[in-house]
Design a protein around this motif. Structure first.
Motif, PDB file in Angstrom:
ATOM      1  N   MET A   1       0.828  -1.198   0.000  1.00  0.00           N
ATOM      2  CA  MET A   1       0.000   0.000   0.000  1.00  0.00           C
ATOM      3  C   MET A   1       0.864   1.250   0.000  1.00  0.00           C
ATOM      4  N   LEU A   2       0.400   2.269  -0.717  1.00  0.00           N
ATOM      5  CA  LEU A   2       1.104   3.541  -0.794  1.00  0.00           C
ATOM      6  C   LEU A   2       0.501   4.468   0.250  1.00  0.00           C
ATOM      7  N   ASN A   3       1.206   4.604   1.369  1.00  0.00           N
ATOM      8  CA  ASN A   3       0.722   5.405   2.492  1.00  0.00           C
ATOM      9  C   ASN A   3       1.738   6.471   2.874  1.00  0.00           C
ATOM     10  N   GLY A   4       1.278   7.422   3.675  1.00  0.00           N
ATOM     11  CA  GLY A   4       2.196   8.322   4.361  1.00  0.00           C
ATOM     12  C   GLY A   4       2.520   9.606   3.635  1.00  0.00           C
ATOM     13  N   SER A   5       3.767  10.018   3.764  1.00  0.00           N
ATOM     14  CA  SER A   5       4.242  11.319   3.316  1.00  0.00           C
ATOM     15  C   SER A   5       4.788  11.224   1.896  1.00  0.00           C
ATOM     16  N   MET A   6       4.085  11.823   0.952  1.00  0.00           N
ATOM     17  CA  MET A   6       4.472  11.765  -0.448  1.00  0.00           C
ATOM     18  C   MET A   6       4.740  13.171  -0.957  1.00  0.00           C
ATOM     19  N   VAL A   7       5.692  13.287  -1.851  1.00  0.00           N
ATOM     20  CA  VAL A   7       6.046  14.603  -2.369  1.00  0.00           C
ATOM     21  C   VAL A   7       5.557  14.752  -3.798  1.00  0.00           C
ATOM     22  N   ALA A   8       4.880  15.880  -4.070  1.00  0.00           N
ATOM     23  CA  ALA A   8       4.551  16.276  -5.436  1.00  0.00           C
ATOM     24  C   ALA A   8       5.780  17.009  -5.957  1.00  0.00           C
ATOM     25  N   ARG A  34      15.684  11.543   3.534  1.00  0.00           N
ATOM     26  CA  ARG A  34      14.868  12.098   4.614  1.00  0.00           C
ATOM     27  C   ARG A  34      13.553  11.357   4.843  1.00  0.00           C
ATOM     28  N   GLY A  35      13.395  10.212   4.220  1.00  0.00           N
ATOM     29  CA  GLY A  35      12.319   9.307   4.579  1.00  0.00           C
ATOM     30  C   GLY A  35      10.994   9.490   3.880  1.00  0.00           C
ATOM     31  N   THR A  36      10.940  10.302   2.833  1.00  0.00           N
ATOM     32  CA  THR A  36       9.691  10.448   2.085  1.00  0.00           C
ATOM     33  C   THR A  36       9.206   9.077   1.620  1.00  0.00           C
ATOM     34  N   ASP A  37       7.897   8.852   1.696  1.00  0.00           N
ATOM     35  CA  ASP A  37       7.346   7.526   1.415  1.00  0.00           C
ATOM     36  C   ASP A  37       7.114   7.251  -0.064  1.00  0.00           C
ATOM     37  N   ALA A  38       6.915   8.281  -0.873  1.00  0.00           N
ATOM     38  CA  ALA A  38       6.717   8.096  -2.314  1.00  0.00           C
ATOM     39  C   ALA A  38       6.926   9.425  -3.023  1.00  0.00           C
ATOM     40  N   ILE A  39       7.304   9.349  -4.283  1.00  0.00           N
ATOM     41  CA  ILE A  39       7.479  10.521  -5.138  1.00  0.00           C
ATOM     42  C   ILE A  39       6.399  10.525  -6.201  1.00  0.00           C
ATOM     43  N   VAL A  40       5.724  11.656  -6.353  1.00  0.00           N
ATOM     44  CA  VAL A  40       4.832  11.856  -7.491  1.00  0.00           C
ATOM     45  C   VAL A  40       5.609  12.647  -8.535  1.00  0.00           C
ATOM     46  N   SER A  41       5.839  12.034  -9.674  1.00  0.00           N
ATOM     47  CA  SER A  41       6.638  12.627 -10.745  1.00  0.00           C
ATOM     48  C   SER A  41       5.729  13.203 -11.831  1.00  0.00           C
ATOM     49  N   VAL A  42       5.994  14.443 -12.193  1.00  0.00           N
ATOM     50  CA  VAL A  42       5.291  15.154 -13.263  1.00  0.00           C
ATOM     51  C   VAL A  42       3.779  15.225 -13.007  1.00  0.00           C
ATOM     52  N   VAL A  97       6.384   2.180 -12.817  1.00  0.00           N
ATOM     53  CA  VAL A  97       5.696   3.086 -11.907  1.00  0.00           C
ATOM     54  C   VAL A  97       4.838   2.285 -10.936  1.00  0.00           C
ATOM     55  N   ALA A  98       4.752   2.768  -9.700  1.00  0.00           N
ATOM     56  CA  ALA A  98       3.942   2.084  -8.682  1.00  0.00           C
ATOM     57  C   ALA A  98       2.458   2.327  -8.899  1.00  0.00           C
TER      58      ALA A  98
END
Length: 294
Positions: A1-8, A34-42, A97-98
């Motif tokens: 599962m994709l949870n938590g702190s994600m960066v746009a 720094r522990g980010t949980d997922a990256i949103v790209s573009v 991609v996830a």
């Protein structure tokens, strides 16, 4: 599962406007460290509207390569023409991609039935999980909770990014949607409360600047520790407002450049660099959040 702190994630560019892949690699490492949980790209913050199809695919591909399996990468695949969104979705489906994040079609103002037909067509075109994205302040269309609930029944549609800032939406979505349907906040100012109300994560603009601090807040909120979550959130509240003093991603790109994380503050037209008027107040918010600037 994709949870938590994600960066746009922003898309760094050179002074001539080309994608700056050296800075992109630096940003990916910054978030992994720094522990980010997922990256949103573009996504929107990554200037998806002004990148060509080739650039869009190249940025996602390189982000995945830089991540090297250490952090999930979610690709933006939204647009306002269903056929073009399907074309982009199928091309992104060739990459590792996830999931994909698909904003509601902007400007066209489709009906709720139009939204349902659009998202079903996109989801039917791929095996990659799809995340809906509702941000009526930018798109001119509001995807209602009842519409989300109907789309949540599709096997490929796994969640929604809700960016209205209306916390009553989170409760309504949780009530209407399956228990395993993922709810993400797209509004930094209300993200802490959104998580405390049962949300699964946040796709954040401010996370570009304070990934460790934002991650700590999200973890506390997801654990149900409201006192700690609010204490960790408090120093960041100035960022939440000042990063939207002009249209996103104008302020956040300027701020990331001031942190020395990217080599240039270039942003593509029709957006322009942050007006001098706002420099002082954004720097003040960055100082409150204990961000070092050059």
């Amino acid at each position: 599962m994709l949870n938590g702190s994600m960066v746009a994630l922003i898309t760094p560019m050179t002074g001539s406007g080309e994608v700056d892949y050296a800075s992109l690699e630096k940003l990916v490492e910054f978030h992994i460290d720094r522990g980010t949980d997922a990256i949103v790209s573009v996504g929107t913050t990554g200037e998806s509207a002004t990148l060509s199809l080739a650039e869009h695919l190249a940025v996602v591909k390189q982000t995945i390569a830089f991540a090297a399996g250490r952090i999930p990468v979610i690709a933006g695949n939204g647009g306002n023409a269903t056929a073009k969104v399907i074309e982009l979705t199928q091309a992104l489906g060739q990459l590792d991609v996830a999931a994909m994040l698909c904003v509601t079609p902007y400007y066209n103002k489709p009906t709720q039935q139009g939204l349902i037909a659009h998202y079903r067509a996109v989801a039917d075109s791929t095996d990659i999980p799809q995340i809906l994205y509702n941000v009526p302040g930018r798109t001119g269309v509001d995807m209602l909770p009842e519409t989300v609930a109907e789309l949540a029944l599709h096997s490929k549609i796994i969640g929604v990014k809700e960016a209205t800032g209306d916390l009553s939406r989170s409760s309504r979505l949780r009530q209407l949607c399956p228990a395993d349907f993922l709810l993400y906040s797209g509004d930094d100012a209300t993200a802490c409360e959104f998580l405390l109300l049962g949300g699964n994560g946040v796709i954040s603009v401010a996370n570009n600047l304070v990934p460790a601090e934002f991650k700590a807040m999200c973890d506390a909120a997801l654990a149900g520790n409201a006192t700690l979550a609010h204490r960790l959130d408090a120093p960041l509240t100035g960022l939440y407002s000042e990063l939207f003093c002009e249209a996103n991603p104008i302020p956040v790109k300027w701020a990331v450049h001031r942190m020395g994380l990217i080599n240039n503050n270039h942003i593509r037209l029709p957006l322009t660099e942050l007006s001098d008027t706002y420099h002082g107040q954004l720097l003040q918010a960055m100082n409150k959040a204990r961000i070092e600037v050059n």
